[in-house]
Design a protein around this motif. Structure first.
Motif, PDB file in Angstrom:
ATOM      1  N   THR A 121      12.544  -5.389  -6.410  1.00 65.20           N
ATOM      2  CA  THR A 121      11.682  -6.335  -7.127  1.00 65.20           C
ATOM      3  C   THR A 121      12.059  -7.786  -6.884  1.00 65.20           C
ATOM      4  OG1 THR A 121      13.068  -6.256  -9.118  1.00 65.20           O
ATOM      5  CG2 THR A 121      11.253  -4.667  -8.977  1.00 65.20           C
ATOM      6  N   ALA A 122      13.094  -8.047  -6.073  1.00 65.64           N
ATOM      7  CA  ALA A 122      13.556  -9.418  -5.849  1.00 65.64           C
ATOM      8  C   ALA A 122      13.608  -9.725  -4.357  1.00 65.64           C
ATOM      9  CB  ALA A 122      14.930  -9.613  -6.473  1.00 65.64           C
ATOM     10  N   SER A 123      13.587 -11.004  -4.041  1.00 66.95           N
ATOM     11  CA  SER A 123      13.719 -11.432  -2.651  1.00 66.95           C
ATOM     12  C   SER A 123      14.392 -12.792  -2.603  1.00 66.95           C
ATOM     13  CB  SER A 123      12.350 -11.492  -1.970  1.00 66.95           C
ATOM     14  OG  SER A 123      11.549 -12.462  -2.596  1.00 66.95           O
ATOM     15  N   LEU A 124      14.931 -13.121  -1.436  1.00 63.97           N
ATOM     16  CA  LEU A 124      15.609 -14.402  -1.243  1.00 63.97           C
ATOM     17  C   LEU A 124      14.609 -15.470  -0.827  1.00 63.97           C
ATOM     18  CD1 LEU A 124      18.800 -13.237   0.659  1.00 63.97           C
ATOM     19  CD2 LEU A 124      18.621 -13.927  -1.728  1.00 63.97           C
ATOM     20  N   THR A 125      14.900 -16.698  -1.246  1.00 62.35           N
ATOM     21  CA  THR A 125      14.085 -17.837  -0.838  1.00 62.35           C
ATOM     22  C   THR A 125      14.987 -19.033  -0.587  1.00 62.35           C
ATOM     23  OG1 THR A 125      12.231 -19.266  -1.429  1.00 62.35           O
ATOM     24  CG2 THR A 125      13.659 -18.594  -3.218  1.00 62.35           C
ATOM     25  N   LYS A 126      14.548 -19.925   0.270  1.00 63.64           N
ATOM     26  CA  LYS A 126      15.283 -21.161   0.528  1.00 63.64           C
ATOM     27  C   LYS A 126      14.671 -22.332  -0.239  1.00 63.64           C
ATOM     28  CE  LYS A 126      17.177 -19.922   4.952  1.00 63.64           C
ATOM     29  NZ  LYS A 126      17.687 -20.432   6.193  1.00 63.64           N
ATOM     30  N   ILE A 127      13.625 -22.059  -0.996  1.00 62.62           N
ATOM     31  CA  ILE A 127      12.967 -23.091  -1.800  1.00 62.62           C
ATOM     32  C   ILE A 127      13.554 -23.052  -3.207  1.00 62.62           C
ATOM     33  CG2 ILE A 127      10.764 -23.873  -2.743  1.00 62.62           C
ATOM     34  CD1 ILE A 127       9.443 -22.398  -0.332  1.00 62.62           C
ATOM     35  N   ASN A 128      14.076 -24.174  -3.638  1.00 63.46           N
ATOM     36  CA  ASN A 128      14.696 -24.260  -4.957  1.00 63.46           C
ATOM     37  C   ASN A 128      13.636 -24.031  -6.039  1.00 63.46           C
ATOM     38  OD1 ASN A 128      16.032 -24.904  -7.314  1.00 63.46           O
ATOM     39  ND2 ASN A 128      16.945 -26.765  -6.513  1.00 63.46           N
ATOM     40  N   PRO A 129      13.789 -22.975  -6.856  1.00 65.36           N
ATOM     41  CA  PRO A 129      12.782 -22.677  -7.884  1.00 65.36           C
ATOM     42  C   PRO A 129      12.974 -23.472  -9.177  1.00 65.36           C
ATOM     43  CG  PRO A 129      14.394 -20.921  -7.765  1.00 65.36           C
ATOM     44  CD  PRO A 129      14.768 -21.911  -6.707  1.00 65.36           C
ATOM     45  N   SER A 130      13.959 -24.370  -9.225  1.00 63.97           N
ATOM     46  CA  SER A 130      14.194 -25.164 -10.438  1.00 63.97           C
ATOM     47  C   SER A 130      12.977 -26.015 -10.771  1.00 63.97           C
ATOM     48  CB  SER A 130      15.405 -26.076 -10.243  1.00 63.97           C
ATOM     49  OG  SER A 130      16.565 -25.322  -9.998  1.00 63.97           O
ATOM     50  N   TYR A 131      12.786 -26.262 -12.056  1.00 56.86           N
ATOM     51  CA  TYR A 131      11.661 -27.092 -12.501  1.00 56.86           C
ATOM     52  C   TYR A 131      12.034 -27.736 -13.822  1.00 56.86           C
ATOM     53  CZ  TYR A 131      10.850 -22.968 -15.370  1.00 56.86           C
ATOM     54  OH  TYR A 131      11.012 -21.928 -16.241  1.00 56.86           O
ATOM     55  N   GLY A 132      11.562 -28.947 -14.043  1.00 55.31           N
ATOM     56  CA  GLY A 132      11.803 -29.648 -15.308  1.00 55.31           C
ATOM     57  C   GLY A 132      13.254 -29.588 -15.725  1.00 55.31           C
ATOM     58  N   THR A 133      13.500 -29.082 -16.935  1.00 59.68           N
ATOM     59  CA  THR A 133      14.872 -28.955 -17.443  1.00 59.68           C
ATOM     60  C   THR A 133      15.515 -27.625 -17.061  1.00 59.68           C
ATOM     61  OG1 THR A 133      14.061 -28.082 -19.534  1.00 59.68           O
ATOM     62  CG2 THR A 133      14.425 -30.468 -19.413  1.00 59.68           C
ATOM     63  N   CYS A 134      14.767 -26.770 -16.378  1.00 58.40           N
ATOM     64  CA  CYS A 134      15.284 -25.447 -15.986  1.00 58.40           C
ATOM     65  C   CYS A 134      15.913 -25.539 -14.598  1.00 58.40           C
ATOM     66  CB  CYS A 134      14.162 -24.412 -15.981  1.00 58.40           C
ATOM     67  SG  CYS A 134      14.741 -22.762 -15.544  1.00 58.40           S
ATOM     68  N   SER A 135      17.217 -25.404 -14.567  1.00 60.81           N
ATOM     69  CA  SER A 135      17.948 -25.514 -13.306  1.00 60.81           C
ATOM     70  C   SER A 135      18.454 -24.139 -12.875  1.00 60.81           C
ATOM     71  CB  SER A 135      19.133 -26.465 -13.488  1.00 60.81           C
ATOM     72  OG  SER A 135      19.925 -26.485 -12.327  1.00 60.81           O
ATOM     73  N   TYR A 136      18.039 -23.728 -11.698  1.00 62.73           N
ATOM     74  CA  TYR A 136      18.528 -22.485 -11.108  1.00 62.73           C
ATOM     75  C   TYR A 136      19.825 -22.801 -10.389  1.00 62.73           C
ATOM     76  CZ  TYR A 136      14.206 -19.862 -11.915  1.00 62.73           C
ATOM     77  OH  TYR A 136      13.148 -19.194 -12.477  1.00 62.73           O
ATOM     78  N   ASP A 137      20.916 -22.255 -10.878  1.00 59.54           N
ATOM     79  CA  ASP A 137      22.234 -22.565 -10.328  1.00 59.54           C
ATOM     80  C   ASP A 137      22.403 -22.028  -8.917  1.00 59.54           C
ATOM     81  OD1 ASP A 137      22.983 -23.804 -12.670  1.00 59.54           O
ATOM     82  OD2 ASP A 137      23.839 -21.981 -13.530  1.00 59.54           O
ATOM     83  N   VAL A 138      23.312 -22.672  -8.196  1.00 60.23           N
ATOM     84  CA  VAL A 138      23.775 -22.165  -6.910  1.00 60.23           C
ATOM     85  C   VAL A 138      25.261 -21.924  -7.054  1.00 60.23           C
ATOM     86  CG1 VAL A 138      22.003 -23.280  -5.520  1.00 60.23           C
ATOM     87  CG2 VAL A 138      24.112 -24.493  -5.997  1.00 60.23           C
ATOM     88  N   SER A 139      25.806 -21.036  -6.222  1.00 60.87           N
ATOM     89  CA  SER A 139      27.223 -20.699  -6.356  1.00 60.87           C
ATOM     90  C   SER A 139      28.082 -21.863  -5.915  1.00 60.87           C
ATOM     91  CB  SER A 139      27.565 -19.456  -5.545  1.00 60.87           C
ATOM     92  OG  SER A 139      27.440 -19.735  -4.178  1.00 60.87           O
ATOM     93  N   LYS A 140      29.303 -21.886  -6.437  1.00 62.07           N
ATOM     94  CA  LYS A 140      30.279 -22.895  -6.045  1.00 62.07           C
ATOM     95  C   LYS A 140      30.852 -22.516  -4.693  1.00 62.07           C
ATOM     96  CE  LYS A 140      31.487 -23.467 -10.853  1.00 62.07           C
ATOM     97  NZ  LYS A 140      32.398 -23.064 -11.869  1.00 62.07           N
ATOM     98  N   SER A 141      31.481 -23.456  -4.057  1.00 61.85           N
ATOM     99  CA  SER A 141      32.095 -23.157  -2.765  1.00 61.85           C
ATOM    100  C   SER A 141      33.243 -22.173  -2.962  1.00 61.85           C
ATOM    101  CB  SER A 141      32.616 -24.435  -2.116  1.00 61.85           C
ATOM    102  OG  SER A 141      33.738 -24.906  -2.825  1.00 61.85           O
ATOM    103  N   GLU A 142      33.603 -21.513  -1.896  1.00 62.53           N
ATOM    104  CA  GLU A 142      34.706 -20.557  -1.951  1.00 62.53           C
ATOM    105  C   GLU A 142      35.978 -21.231  -2.440  1.00 62.53           C
ATOM    106  OE1 GLU A 142      34.787 -17.244  -1.422  1.00 62.53           O
ATOM    107  OE2 GLU A 142      32.638 -17.319  -1.211  1.00 62.53           O
ATOM    108  N   VAL A 143      36.177 -22.474  -2.054  1.00 66.72           N
ATOM    109  CA  VAL A 143      37.402 -23.174  -2.443  1.00 66.72           C
ATOM    110  C   VAL A 143      37.424 -23.403  -3.939  1.00 66.72           C
ATOM    111  CG1 VAL A 143      38.691 -25.319  -2.190  1.00 66.72           C
ATOM    112  CG2 VAL A 143      37.611 -24.280  -0.199  1.00 66.72           C
TER     113      VAL A 143
END
Length: 172
Positions: A121-143
């Motif tokens: 039911t899910a798929s990957l995208t390179k388009i940031n789905p964040s909008y308004g005050t809703c921020s879709y997080d991204v992972s931190k660097s390995e370091v």
């Protein structure tokens, strides 16, 4: 005498160490732990650019609801932001809520394709789905997401103490 030694030895272990071992044994095999020192392959943040995991528009509402329930339950995603009055509650659609939960799980579980499946039911995208005050997080660097030495320090001290006790026990 030997049994008393082992009882004494295990009484020295901190309780959180013992309970941590028990908890890890009961986790499902398919779950990827973010606290794992070995990160799964596929952190696309550095290789192919940042990616997000979102719900497929073609997925049925029943499938999305099951996957959302899993992500917010067993998947241990903090779904408070998609509840009423949360930053990501609007638009109040199953697709929007599932997309947020799927991405949160994906970002905290190694950014690999397995963490963005949810029964198809899910798929990957390179388009940031964040909008308004809703921020879709991204992972931190390995370091920055790697464990610090201080987190291992107490465990190593306990293991060294156990090793020394075993060493002196075997010598006597």
């Amino acid at each position: 005498m030997r049994n008393q030694f082992w009882i004494f030895l295990f009484s020295l272990l901190p309780l959180n160490f013992i309970s941590q071992v028990e908890c890890e044994a009961t986790r499902p095999v398919t779950m990827i732990r973010p606290e794992s020192p070995i990160r799964p392959e596929g952190n696309t943040t550095f290789l192919d650019g940042t990616t997000w995991c979102v719900a497929r528009p073609s997925a049925s509402q029943a499938e999305l609801q099951r996957a959302l329930d899993w992500a917010c339950g067993i998947g241990r995603v903090d779904c408070s932001v998609i509840e009423k009055h949360g930053d990501c509650y609007e638009p109040d659609t199953i697709w929007s809520h599932a997309s947020f939960a799927f991405n949160a799980y994906y970002q905290t579980n190694g950014n690999n394709r397995i963490a963005c499946y949810f029964g198809g039911t899910a798929s990957l995208t390179k388009i940031n789905p964040s909008y308004g005050t809703c921020s879709y997080d991204v992972s931190k660097s390995e370091v920055s997401s790697a464990r610090s030495l201080a987190e291992y320090k107490t465990r190593w001290i306990w293991l060294m103490c156990i090793g020394l006790l075993l060493f002196f026990y075997r010598r006597s």
